[in-house]
Design an enzyme around this catalytic site. Structure first.
Site, PDB file in Angstrom:
ATOM      1  N   GLU A 117       3.201  -7.236   8.302  1.00  0.00           N
ATOM      2  CA  GLU A 117       3.569  -5.822   8.381  1.00  0.00           C
ATOM      3  C   GLU A 117       4.465  -5.419   7.219  1.00  0.00           C
ATOM      4  OE1 GLU A 117       2.130  -3.649  10.713  1.00  0.00           O
ATOM      5  OE2 GLU A 117       0.976  -5.509  10.778  1.00  0.00           O
ATOM      6  N   PRO A 171       0.820  -1.219   0.000  1.00  0.00           N
ATOM      7  CA  PRO A 171       0.000   0.000   0.000  1.00  0.00           C
ATOM      8  C   PRO A 171       0.857   1.273   0.000  1.00  0.00           C
ATOM      9  CG  PRO A 171      -0.481  -1.379   1.935  1.00  0.00           C
ATOM     10  CD  PRO A 171       0.571  -2.090   1.143  1.00  0.00           C
ATOM     11  N   ASP A 173     -10.788   0.829 -24.188  1.00  0.00           N
ATOM     12  CA  ASP A 173     -11.078   0.800 -22.757  1.00  0.00           C
ATOM     13  C   ASP A 173     -10.993   2.194 -22.147  1.00  0.00           C
ATOM     14  OD1 ASP A 173     -11.460  -1.891 -22.420  1.00  0.00           O
ATOM     15  OD2 ASP A 173      -9.433  -2.301 -21.699  1.00  0.00           O
ATOM     16  N   ARG A 216      -4.360  -7.950 -20.542  1.00  0.00           N
ATOM     17  CA  ARG A 216      -5.295  -7.412 -21.546  1.00  0.00           C
ATOM     18  C   ARG A 216      -4.585  -6.681 -22.675  1.00  0.00           C
ATOM     19  NH1 ARG A 216     -10.273  -6.660 -20.554  1.00  0.00           N
ATOM     20  NH2 ARG A 216     -10.400  -4.717 -21.726  1.00  0.00           N
TER      21      ARG A 216
END
Ligand code: 6GU
Length: 233
Positions: free
Chosen positions: A116, A89, A169, A154
Protein backbone atom coordinates in the site's frame (compact mmCIF):
# COMPACT_ATOMS: atom_id res chain seq x y z
CA UNK A 1 25.98 8.73 -13.09
CA UNK A 2 25.54 6.72 -9.92
CA UNK A 3 22.11 5.16 -9.31
CA UNK A 4 21.31 3.38 -6.04
CA UNK A 5 18.12 1.32 -6.03
CA UNK A 6 16.42 0.38 -2.76
CA UNK A 7 13.97 -2.47 -3.16
CA UNK A 8 12.62 -5.59 -1.51
CA UNK A 9 13.12 -7.45 -4.81
CA UNK A 10 16.62 -6.74 -6.17
CA UNK A 11 16.50 -9.82 -8.43
CA UNK A 12 13.91 -8.10 -10.62
CA UNK A 13 16.71 -5.86 -11.91
CA UNK A 14 19.39 -8.45 -12.64
CA UNK A 15 18.33 -9.45 -16.17
CA UNK A 16 17.63 -5.88 -17.18
CA UNK A 17 21.03 -4.62 -16.00
CA UNK A 18 22.95 -7.41 -17.72
CA UNK A 19 21.84 -6.79 -21.32
CA UNK A 20 22.36 -4.42 -24.19
CA UNK A 21 22.91 -0.68 -23.86
CA UNK A 22 22.60 -0.63 -20.07
CA UNK A 23 25.20 -3.35 -19.65
CA UNK A 24 27.53 -1.54 -22.08
CA UNK A 25 27.11 1.76 -20.20
CA UNK A 26 27.89 0.02 -16.91
CA UNK A 27 30.90 -1.79 -18.40
CA UNK A 28 32.20 1.50 -19.82
CA UNK A 29 31.81 3.32 -16.48
CA UNK A 30 29.20 5.79 -17.77
CA UNK A 31 26.62 4.33 -15.40
CA UNK A 32 26.93 2.68 -12.00
CA UNK A 33 23.88 0.91 -10.55
CA UNK A 34 23.88 -0.50 -7.03
CA UNK A 35 21.02 -2.66 -5.76
CA UNK A 36 20.18 -2.77 -2.06
CA UNK A 37 17.70 -5.09 -0.45
CA UNK A 38 15.90 -2.90 2.10
CA UNK A 39 15.24 -5.99 4.16
CA UNK A 40 18.86 -5.83 5.33
CA UNK A 41 17.83 -2.81 7.38
CA UNK A 42 15.15 -4.81 9.20
CA UNK A 43 17.06 -5.71 12.34
CA UNK A 44 14.40 -7.67 14.26
CA UNK A 45 14.33 -11.46 14.22
CA UNK A 46 11.53 -11.67 11.65
CA UNK A 47 13.09 -9.07 9.30
CA UNK A 48 9.87 -7.07 9.35
CA UNK A 49 9.76 -4.23 6.84
CA UNK A 50 6.05 -3.52 6.88
CA UNK A 51 3.15 -3.44 9.29
CA UNK A 52 -0.64 -3.08 9.35
CA UNK A 53 -1.90 0.46 8.80
CA UNK A 54 -3.09 2.46 11.82
CA UNK A 55 -6.83 2.97 11.51
CA UNK A 56 -7.23 -0.33 9.66
CA UNK A 57 -7.62 -1.05 5.98
CA UNK A 58 -6.16 -3.42 3.42
CA UNK A 59 -2.51 -3.97 2.68
CA UNK A 60 0.65 -3.26 4.57
CA UNK A 61 2.69 -0.11 5.07
CA UNK A 62 6.49 0.10 4.82
CA UNK A 63 7.88 1.16 8.18
CA UNK A 64 9.50 4.58 8.62
CA UNK A 65 12.10 3.31 11.13
CA UNK A 66 13.35 0.78 8.58
CA UNK A 67 13.27 2.83 5.42
CA UNK A 68 14.72 6.17 6.62
CA UNK A 69 17.92 4.71 8.18
CA UNK A 70 18.38 2.59 5.05
CA UNK A 71 18.19 5.61 2.73
CA UNK A 72 20.41 7.73 5.00
CA UNK A 73 23.09 5.07 5.15
CA UNK A 74 23.12 4.58 1.39
CA UNK A 75 23.27 8.34 0.79
CA UNK A 76 26.40 8.43 2.99
CA UNK A 77 28.22 5.91 0.75
CA UNK A 78 29.16 8.71 -1.68
CA UNK A 79 29.84 12.42 -0.99
CA UNK A 80 28.09 13.51 -4.16
CA UNK A 81 24.63 14.93 -3.50
CA UNK A 82 21.78 12.70 -4.68
CA UNK A 83 18.26 13.31 -5.75
CA UNK A 84 15.99 10.86 -3.89
CA UNK A 85 13.19 9.46 -6.04
CA UNK A 86 10.22 7.51 -4.72
CA UNK A 87 8.25 5.55 -7.29
CA UNK A 88 4.53 5.84 -6.66
CA UNK A 89 1.39 6.13 -8.80
CA UNK A 90 0.71 9.31 -6.80
CA UNK A 91 3.82 11.05 -8.10
CA UNK A 92 4.28 13.50 -10.94
CA UNK A 93 4.17 11.77 -14.30
CA UNK A 94 7.46 10.86 -15.93
CA UNK A 95 7.76 12.72 -19.23
CA UNK A 96 10.79 13.27 -21.44
CA UNK A 97 11.13 16.70 -19.80
CA UNK A 98 11.40 15.04 -16.37
CA UNK A 99 13.84 12.47 -17.81
CA UNK A 100 16.02 15.32 -19.12
CA UNK A 101 15.92 16.96 -15.68
CA UNK A 102 17.00 13.70 -13.96
CA UNK A 103 19.78 13.12 -16.48
CA UNK A 104 21.47 16.33 -15.23
CA UNK A 105 22.01 14.82 -11.76
CA UNK A 106 25.28 13.15 -10.75
CA UNK A 107 23.45 10.69 -8.58
CA UNK A 108 19.95 9.23 -8.16
CA UNK A 109 18.68 7.17 -5.24
CA UNK A 110 15.48 5.33 -6.17
CA UNK A 111 13.17 4.00 -3.48
CA UNK A 112 10.81 1.38 -4.92
CA UNK A 113 7.32 1.38 -3.46
CA UNK A 114 5.42 -1.82 -2.73
CA UNK A 115 2.20 -2.90 -1.04
CA UNK A 116 0.00 0.00 0.00
CA UNK A 117 3.02 2.28 0.18
CA UNK A 118 5.29 3.97 2.69
CA UNK A 119 4.47 5.48 6.05
CA UNK A 120 3.85 9.16 5.21
CA UNK A 121 6.73 10.16 7.50
CA UNK A 122 9.19 8.58 5.05
CA UNK A 123 8.05 11.23 2.58
CA UNK A 124 7.95 14.01 5.21
CA UNK A 125 11.54 13.30 6.28
CA UNK A 126 13.22 12.48 2.97
CA UNK A 127 11.11 14.80 0.78
CA UNK A 128 11.69 12.62 -2.26
CA UNK A 129 10.81 13.45 -5.85
CA UNK A 130 7.69 11.26 -6.15
CA UNK A 131 7.45 9.89 -9.69
CA UNK A 132 4.77 7.85 -11.46
CA UNK A 133 5.16 6.26 -14.89
CA UNK A 134 1.52 6.77 -15.86
CA UNK A 135 -2.08 6.42 -14.85
CA UNK A 136 -2.26 2.70 -14.17
CA UNK A 137 -1.12 0.52 -11.29
CA UNK A 138 1.76 -1.96 -11.33
CA UNK A 139 2.54 -4.39 -8.51
CA UNK A 140 5.46 -2.35 -7.32
CA UNK A 141 7.86 0.46 -8.13
CA UNK A 142 10.54 -1.83 -9.58
CA UNK A 143 9.17 -1.67 -13.10
CA UNK A 144 8.92 2.12 -12.78
CA UNK A 145 12.52 2.26 -11.54
CA UNK A 146 13.72 0.38 -14.63
CA UNK A 147 11.76 2.78 -16.83
CA UNK A 148 13.47 5.72 -15.10
CA UNK A 149 16.94 4.16 -15.39
CA UNK A 150 16.37 3.19 -19.02
CA UNK A 151 15.13 6.58 -20.15
CA UNK A 152 17.73 8.56 -18.18
CA UNK A 153 20.74 6.49 -19.23
CA UNK A 154 20.02 7.16 -22.91
CA UNK A 155 20.80 10.82 -22.28
CA UNK A 156 24.15 10.27 -20.57
CA UNK A 157 26.98 11.46 -22.82
CA UNK A 158 28.46 8.50 -24.68
CA UNK A 159 25.79 6.03 -23.55
CA UNK A 160 24.45 5.43 -27.05
CA UNK A 161 26.85 4.54 -29.83
CA UNK A 162 25.67 7.54 -31.78
CA UNK A 163 25.10 10.66 -29.63
CA UNK A 164 22.60 11.99 -32.13
CA UNK A 165 20.08 9.17 -31.60
CA UNK A 166 18.82 10.57 -28.31
CA UNK A 167 18.60 14.11 -29.66
CA UNK A 168 16.19 13.14 -32.42
CA UNK A 169 14.06 10.86 -30.20
CA UNK A 170 10.38 11.68 -30.13
CA UNK A 171 9.51 13.91 -27.18
CA UNK A 172 13.04 15.20 -26.58
CA UNK A 173 13.26 19.00 -26.23
CA UNK A 174 12.93 20.55 -29.63
CA UNK A 175 11.25 17.47 -31.05
CA UNK A 176 7.66 16.83 -30.17
CA UNK A 177 6.88 14.74 -33.25
CA UNK A 178 6.44 11.00 -33.57
CA UNK A 179 8.92 9.15 -35.74
CA UNK A 180 8.19 8.32 -39.37
CA UNK A 181 7.82 4.77 -40.71
CA UNK A 182 11.12 2.99 -41.41
CA UNK A 183 12.01 0.42 -44.06
CA UNK A 184 14.91 -1.87 -44.89
CA UNK A 185 15.43 -4.68 -47.37
CA UNK A 186 13.72 -6.44 -49.08
CA UNK A 187 12.17 -3.83 -51.36
CA UNK A 188 9.04 -5.93 -51.69
CA UNK A 189 7.45 -8.36 -49.23
CA UNK A 190 4.07 -10.04 -49.77
CA UNK A 191 3.24 -7.40 -52.31
CA UNK A 192 4.06 -4.51 -49.96
CA UNK A 193 6.66 -2.15 -51.35
CA UNK A 194 8.93 0.52 -49.90
CA UNK A 195 7.94 4.14 -50.70
CA UNK A 196 9.68 4.98 -54.00
CA UNK A 197 11.15 8.23 -52.69
CA UNK A 198 13.35 6.41 -50.15
CA UNK A 199 15.05 4.63 -53.06
CA UNK A 200 15.55 7.82 -55.07
CA UNK A 201 18.92 8.77 -53.60
CA UNK A 202 17.78 12.42 -53.34
CA UNK A 203 18.63 13.11 -49.70
CA UNK A 204 17.19 16.63 -49.67
CA UNK A 205 13.87 15.35 -50.92
CA UNK A 206 13.96 12.36 -48.54
CA UNK A 207 14.42 14.65 -45.52
CA UNK A 208 11.51 16.84 -46.60
CA UNK A 209 9.35 13.76 -47.08
CA UNK A 210 10.31 12.42 -43.63
CA UNK A 211 9.45 15.77 -42.01
CA UNK A 212 6.05 15.62 -43.67
CA UNK A 213 5.47 12.02 -42.57
CA UNK A 214 6.37 12.83 -38.95
CA UNK A 215 3.95 15.73 -38.97
CA UNK A 216 1.22 13.64 -40.60
CA UNK A 217 1.61 10.76 -38.15
CA UNK A 218 1.60 13.08 -35.15
CA UNK A 219 -1.46 14.93 -36.47
CA UNK A 220 -3.48 11.72 -36.80
CA UNK A 221 -2.22 9.83 -33.73
CA UNK A 222 -1.21 12.43 -31.16
CA UNK A 223 -2.65 15.84 -32.07
CA UNK A 224 -2.17 16.78 -28.40
CA UNK A 225 1.58 17.00 -29.10
CA UNK A 226 1.17 19.69 -31.77
CA UNK A 227 1.33 23.32 -30.76
CA UNK A 228 2.78 26.55 -32.15
CA UNK A 229 6.33 25.37 -31.45
CA UNK A 230 5.87 22.55 -33.99
CA UNK A 231 5.82 25.22 -36.67
CA UNK A 232 8.89 27.03 -35.42
CA UNK A 233 7.18 29.65 -33.26
CL1 6GU B 1 5.86 4.44 -9.78
N1 6GU B 1 4.39 2.39 -8.99
C1 6GU B 1 3.33 1.57 -9.10
N2 6GU B 1 3.18 0.59 -8.23
N3 6GU B 1 2.43 1.69 -10.05
C2 6GU B 1 2.61 2.66 -10.93
C3 6GU B 1 3.68 3.54 -10.87
C4 6GU B 1 4.57 3.38 -9.88
N4 6GU B 1 3.58 4.42 -11.87
C5 6GU B 1 2.49 4.08 -12.51
N5 6GU B 1 1.89 3.03 -11.95
Amino acid sequence: MRIDVLTLFPNIFEGYLSESLVKDAIDRGILEVNLYNMRQWAHDKHNTMDDRPFGGGPGMVLKVDRVVPCVEEILSYDQRPSRVILTTPQGRTLTQRVVEELACEQRLTILCGRYEGFDQRVIDILQPDEISIGDYVTNGGEVAATVIIDSVMRLLPGALGDDQSAVVDSFSSGNRLLEEDQYTRPREYRGLTVPEILLSGDHGLIEKWRDLKRLEKTFFRRPDLLDDSTFGN
